[in-house]
Design a protein around this motif. Structure first.
Motif, PDB file in Angstrom:
ATOM      1  N   GLY A  68      32.670 -15.643  27.070  1.00  0.00           N
ATOM      2  CA  GLY A  68      33.253 -14.260  26.807  1.00  0.00           C
ATOM      3  C   GLY A  68      34.090 -14.000  27.734  1.00  0.00           C
ATOM      4  N   LEU A  69      34.673 -12.623  27.723  1.00  0.00           N
ATOM      5  CA  LEU A  69      35.546 -12.320  28.964  1.00  0.00           C
ATOM      6  C   LEU A  69      35.037 -11.588  29.941  1.00  0.00           C
ATOM      7  N   LEU A  70      34.998 -11.976  31.126  1.00  0.00           N
ATOM      8  CA  LEU A  70      34.397 -11.515  32.234  1.00  0.00           C
ATOM      9  C   LEU A  70      35.478 -10.725  33.094  1.00  0.00           C
ATOM     10  N   GLY A  71      35.481  -9.494  33.323  1.00  0.00           N
ATOM     11  CA  GLY A  71      36.087  -8.810  34.467  1.00  0.00           C
ATOM     12  C   GLY A  71      35.517  -8.860  35.852  1.00  0.00           C
ATOM     13  N   VAL A  91      32.961 -19.148  36.124  1.00  0.00           N
ATOM     14  CA  VAL A  91      33.901 -20.119  35.220  1.00  0.00           C
ATOM     15  C   VAL A  91      32.618 -21.260  35.177  1.00  0.00           C
ATOM     16  N   GLN A  92      31.946 -21.785  36.022  1.00  0.00           N
ATOM     17  CA  GLN A  92      31.057 -22.742  35.710  1.00  0.00           C
ATOM     18  C   GLN A  92      30.056 -22.429  34.582  1.00  0.00           C
ATOM     19  N   ARG A  93      29.733 -21.145  34.401  1.00  0.00           N
ATOM     20  CA  ARG A  93      28.618 -20.593  33.366  1.00  0.00           C
ATOM     21  C   ARG A  93      29.328 -20.466  32.194  1.00  0.00           C
ATOM     22  N   GLY A  94      30.663 -20.731  32.040  1.00  0.00           N
ATOM     23  CA  GLY A  94      31.527 -20.602  30.728  1.00  0.00           C
ATOM     24  C   GLY A  94      32.121 -19.212  30.337  1.00  0.00           C
ATOM     25  N   TRP A  95      32.399 -18.552  31.570  1.00  0.00           N
ATOM     26  CA  TRP A  95      33.033 -17.198  31.455  1.00  0.00           C
ATOM     27  C   TRP A  95      34.521 -17.485  31.514  1.00  0.00           C
ATOM     28  N   GLN A  96      35.355 -16.943  30.896  1.00  0.00           N
ATOM     29  CA  GLN A  96      37.128 -16.690  30.933  1.00  0.00           C
ATOM     30  C   GLN A  96      37.120 -15.353  31.945  1.00  0.00           C
ATOM     31  N   LEU A  97      37.823 -15.601  33.060  1.00  0.00           N
ATOM     32  CA  LEU A  97      37.967 -14.735  33.897  1.00  0.00           C
ATOM     33  C   LEU A  97      39.032 -13.675  33.719  1.00  0.00           C
ATOM     34  N   ALA A  98      38.964 -12.375  33.833  1.00  0.00           N
ATOM     35  CA  ALA A  98      39.886 -11.329  34.145  1.00  0.00           C
ATOM     36  C   ALA A  98      39.678 -10.653  35.213  1.00  0.00           C
ATOM     37  N   ALA A 144      32.177  -7.906  29.661  1.00  0.00           N
ATOM     38  CA  ALA A 144      31.278  -7.438  30.612  1.00  0.00           C
ATOM     39  C   ALA A 144      32.215  -7.294  32.031  1.00  0.00           C
ATOM     40  N   PHE A 145      31.834  -6.576  32.952  1.00  0.00           N
ATOM     41  CA  PHE A 145      32.463  -6.411  34.269  1.00  0.00           C
ATOM     42  C   PHE A 145      31.443  -6.664  35.389  1.00  0.00           C
ATOM     43  N   LEU A 157      40.086   0.832  38.530  1.00  0.00           N
ATOM     44  CA  LEU A 157      39.141   1.819  38.215  1.00  0.00           C
ATOM     45  C   LEU A 157      39.465   2.265  36.883  1.00  0.00           C
ATOM     46  N   THR A 158      40.883   2.186  36.546  1.00  0.00           N
ATOM     47  CA  THR A 158      41.245   2.560  34.901  1.00  0.00           C
ATOM     48  C   THR A 158      40.390   1.599  34.148  1.00  0.00           C
ATOM     49  N   ALA A 159      40.509   0.285  34.460  1.00  0.00           N
ATOM     50  CA  ALA A 159      39.702  -0.794  33.659  1.00  0.00           C
ATOM     51  C   ALA A 159      37.979  -0.534  33.520  1.00  0.00           C
ATOM     52  N   LEU A 160      37.562  -0.166  34.703  1.00  0.00           N
ATOM     53  CA  LEU A 160      36.344  -0.070  34.683  1.00  0.00           C
ATOM     54  C   LEU A 160      35.745   1.382  34.145  1.00  0.00           C
ATOM     55  N   ASN A 161      36.677   2.500  34.291  1.00  0.00           N
ATOM     56  CA  ASN A 161      36.295   3.629  33.518  1.00  0.00           C
ATOM     57  C   ASN A 161      36.365   3.436  32.086  1.00  0.00           C
ATOM     58  N   GLU A 162      37.191   2.685  31.623  1.00  0.00           N
ATOM     59  CA  GLU A 162      37.351   2.585  29.987  1.00  0.00           C
ATOM     60  C   GLU A 162      36.037   1.598  29.747  1.00  0.00           C
ATOM     61  N   ALA A 163      35.690   0.656  30.476  1.00  0.00           N
ATOM     62  CA  ALA A 163      34.569  -0.145  30.058  1.00  0.00           C
ATOM     63  C   ALA A 163      33.273   0.462  29.957  1.00  0.00           C
ATOM     64  N   ILE A 164      32.998   1.524  30.810  1.00  0.00           N
ATOM     65  CA  ILE A 164      31.499   2.339  30.746  1.00  0.00           C
ATOM     66  C   ILE A 164      31.669   2.919  29.478  1.00  0.00           C
ATOM     67  N   GLY A 165      32.679   3.324  28.778  1.00  0.00           N
ATOM     68  CA  GLY A 165      33.036   3.739  27.722  1.00  0.00           C
ATOM     69  C   GLY A 165      32.610   2.967  26.233  1.00  0.00           C
ATOM     70  N   VAL A 166      32.929   1.693  26.389  1.00  0.00           N
ATOM     71  CA  VAL A 166      32.914   0.747  25.451  1.00  0.00           C
ATOM     72  C   VAL A 166      31.217   0.419  25.091  1.00  0.00           C
ATOM     73  N   GLU A 167      30.989   0.676  24.130  1.00  0.00           N
ATOM     74  CA  GLU A 167      29.633   0.245  23.525  1.00  0.00           C
ATOM     75  C   GLU A 167      29.388  -1.246  23.742  1.00  0.00           C
ATOM     76  N   GLY A 168      28.313  -1.661  24.353  1.00  0.00           N
ATOM     77  CA  GLY A 168      28.009  -2.973  24.344  1.00  0.00           C
ATOM     78  C   GLY A 168      28.446  -3.752  25.530  1.00  0.00           C
ATOM     79  N   CYS A 169      29.405  -3.161  26.386  1.00  0.00           N
ATOM     80  CA  CYS A 169      30.144  -3.670  27.335  1.00  0.00           C
ATOM     81  C   CYS A 169      29.373  -3.524  28.714  1.00  0.00           C
ATOM     82  N   LYS A 170      28.557  -4.412  29.381  1.00  0.00           N
ATOM     83  CA  LYS A 170      27.888  -4.374  30.466  1.00  0.00           C
ATOM     84  C   LYS A 170      28.632  -4.210  31.971  1.00  0.00           C
ATOM     85  N   VAL A 171      28.439  -3.320  32.494  1.00  0.00           N
ATOM     86  CA  VAL A 171      28.986  -3.088  33.680  1.00  0.00           C
ATOM     87  C   VAL A 171      27.939  -3.065  35.133  1.00  0.00           C
TER      88      VAL A 171
END
Length: 165
Positions: free
Chosen positions: A4-7, A29-36, A82-83, A106-120
């Motif tokens: 998945g995509l990891l912030g 990356v070695q564990r298979g995450w795409q990085l943002a 996830a982040f 902080l904008t990205a993290l604040n948004e992520a906290i509100g996304v259901e299922g997004c682990k931070v």
């Protein structure tokens, strides 16, 4: 196989420019995450001065961000699955707990906290004096109450394990 995509988010503290790539980004990356990758504005020059920006950019096909986009520009990628915010300065922890998104990270993290299922996962880097501030525990409690995993004294690679729990 991509997990998945990891912030990956970092603020300016703890000598982050010396370990972020080798101890967190490359293992992800070695564990298979795409990085943002997103930085707070103060830390981006640290990575640049250390010659780390190009090496980090080689780990992802997405732009490394620290500046906001113009309103007419589309988001360069979707919200990550996830982040990990490591290290998170005391200033950034306080702002995140209060919902202040005054920079791209902080904008990205604040948004992520509100996304259901997004682990931070947040790893504060704050000395004892900053942790004794009367609002510190309130900020940490606010974040954990919102489902954020807040951990201290964990090696950066171990933060990736927290995404699996």
């Amino acid at each position: 196989m991509t997990r998945g995509l990891l912030g990956l988010v970092a603020s300016g503290c703890g000598g982050v420019e010396k370990w972020f790539r080798t101890d967190l980004a490359e293992p992800a990356v070695q564990r298979g995450w795409q990085l943002a990758i997103t930085f707070t504005p103060a830390v981006a020059p640290w990575f640049e001065a250390a010659g780390e920006l190009d090496q980090l950019q080689a780990l992802t096909d997405l732009p490394i961000r620290w500046e906001p986009r113009m309103p007419s520009e589309p988001k360069p990628y979707r919200t990550p699955d996830a982040f990990i915010f490591a290290p998170a300065s005391a200033n950034s922890v306080a702002k995140l707990a209060l919902g202040i998104g005054d920079n791209q990270a902080l904008t990205a993290l604040n948004e992520a906290i509100g996304v259901e299922g997004c682990k931070v996962v947040v790893q504060p880097h704050a000395n004892a004096d900053k942790r004794r501030h009367p609002m510190w525990e309130t900020h940490v409690t606010t974040l954990t109450g919102a489902g954020v995993v807040v951990v201290s004294d964990v090696p950066p690679r171990s933060l990736l394990d927290l995404l699996d729990t």
